[in-house]
Design an enzyme around this catalytic site. Sequence first.
Site, PDB file in Angstrom:
ATOM      1  N   CYS A  93     -10.986  61.348  44.976  1.00  0.00           N
ATOM      2  CA  CYS A  93      -9.687  60.949  45.475  1.00  0.00           C
ATOM      3  C   CYS A  93      -9.199  61.748  46.675  1.00  0.00           C
ATOM      4  CB  CYS A  93      -8.678  60.955  44.348  1.00  0.00           C
ATOM      5  SG  CYS A  93      -7.315  59.825  44.663  1.00  0.00           S
ATOM      6  N   ARG A 127       1.337  52.305  45.662  1.00  0.00           N
ATOM      7  CA  ARG A 127       0.249  53.082  45.065  1.00  0.00           C
ATOM      8  C   ARG A 127      -0.673  52.139  44.291  1.00  0.00           C
ATOM      9  NH1 ARG A 127       0.834  58.267  45.812  1.00  0.00           N
ATOM     10  NH2 ARG A 127      -1.023  58.693  44.568  1.00  0.00           N
ATOM     11  N   HIS A 194     -10.706  59.070  38.900  1.00  0.00           N
ATOM     12  CA  HIS A 194     -10.325  60.241  38.097  1.00  0.00           C
ATOM     13  C   HIS A 194     -10.646  59.934  36.636  1.00  0.00           C
ATOM     14  CE1 HIS A 194      -7.764  62.158  41.176  1.00  0.00           C
ATOM     15  NE2 HIS A 194      -7.264  60.978  41.443  1.00  0.00           N
TER      16      HIS A 194
HETATM   17  N1  GLN Z   1      -2.536  61.947  47.812  1.00  0.00           N
HETATM   18  C1  GLN Z   1      -3.568  60.972  47.933  1.00  0.00           C
HETATM   19  C2  GLN Z   1      -3.051  59.542  47.785  1.00  0.00           C
HETATM   20  O1  GLN Z   1      -2.025  59.355  47.338  1.00  0.00           O
HETATM   21  C3  GLN Z   1      -4.651  61.246  46.888  1.00  0.00           C
HETATM   22  C4  GLN Z   1      -4.108  61.104  45.497  1.00  0.00           C
HETATM   23  C5  GLN Z   1      -5.087  61.606  44.443  1.00  0.00           C
HETATM   24  O2  GLN Z   1      -5.914  62.511  44.637  1.00  0.00           O
HETATM   25  N2  GLN Z   1      -4.981  61.024  43.246  1.00  0.00           N
HETATM   26  O3  GLN Z   1      -3.715  58.629  48.106  1.00  0.00           O
END
Ligand code: GLN
Length: 249
Positions: A93, A127, A194
């Site tokens: 990520c 998101r 993840h």
């Molecule tokens: N901050 C980054 C995003 O929002 C990565 C997020 C994460 O590692 N889960 O895309």
Amino acid sequence: MTIRVAHLYPEYLNIYADRGNIAVLSSRARWRGLQLEVEAVTLGEELRPGGHDLLYIGGGQDREQSLIAPDLAARGAAIRAAVEDGAAVLAVCGGYQLLGRFYRGRDGEELPGAGLFPLETVAGERRMIGDCLLECELEPGVRQTLAGFENHAGVTRLDDGAVPLGRVVAGFGNDGESGFEGVRVGNAIGTYLHGPLLPRNAWLADWILERALEHRTGEPQKLDPLVDDLEASAHTVAAARARSRGGRY
Ligand code: GLN
């Protein structure tokens, strides 16, 4: 035999228990009589050329990414040289995004990347959150599924000709449109997944260990199979969750 691992910025990039991936690699190595020697490498610390068989970097919020990005970008040449030399990489990520050319966050700030992966990432309005299931083919003709959890605002665009890690069966993946997730460059893997990822995807943990061991020994490696009943049922549950609800805003 010792496998040497560099864990990049463990105190900054470790959400969704990403450090759990290191625990899985350590156990699966130990169960084969191998040892994982994990060295934390953080801001301003040296990454010895040729000193590691595996580089690992986890995920993190935009704030943590902005704290480490300049330091990581400055290591770009060393990381690219390590991969050219056959070292393995697992990047998750936020770490995956910063091994590309750049990550532009919601605030418009452009964070420099290490330039290992042929991709760029720009944070979108929404998101992409949820369970995700991929179909991968890291070895010709060997298809496997990868199940995990994604949570990112980042929309990642791979360059033409770049090799994705897998095809999205359920979930958003790199951009919620292309149908692809992650990236692969040699023995370097980048992914949004993840979970942590490896406890429910034992085959990928072994693939990474084999590549790292090949770097360590210079010899082709095939690890003896383990009894992975628990890992297999964790995978089945995660895959079913992704099929039932992955990829929905
Ligand atoms: N901050 C980054 C995003 O929002 C990565 C997020 C994460 O590692 N889960 O895309």
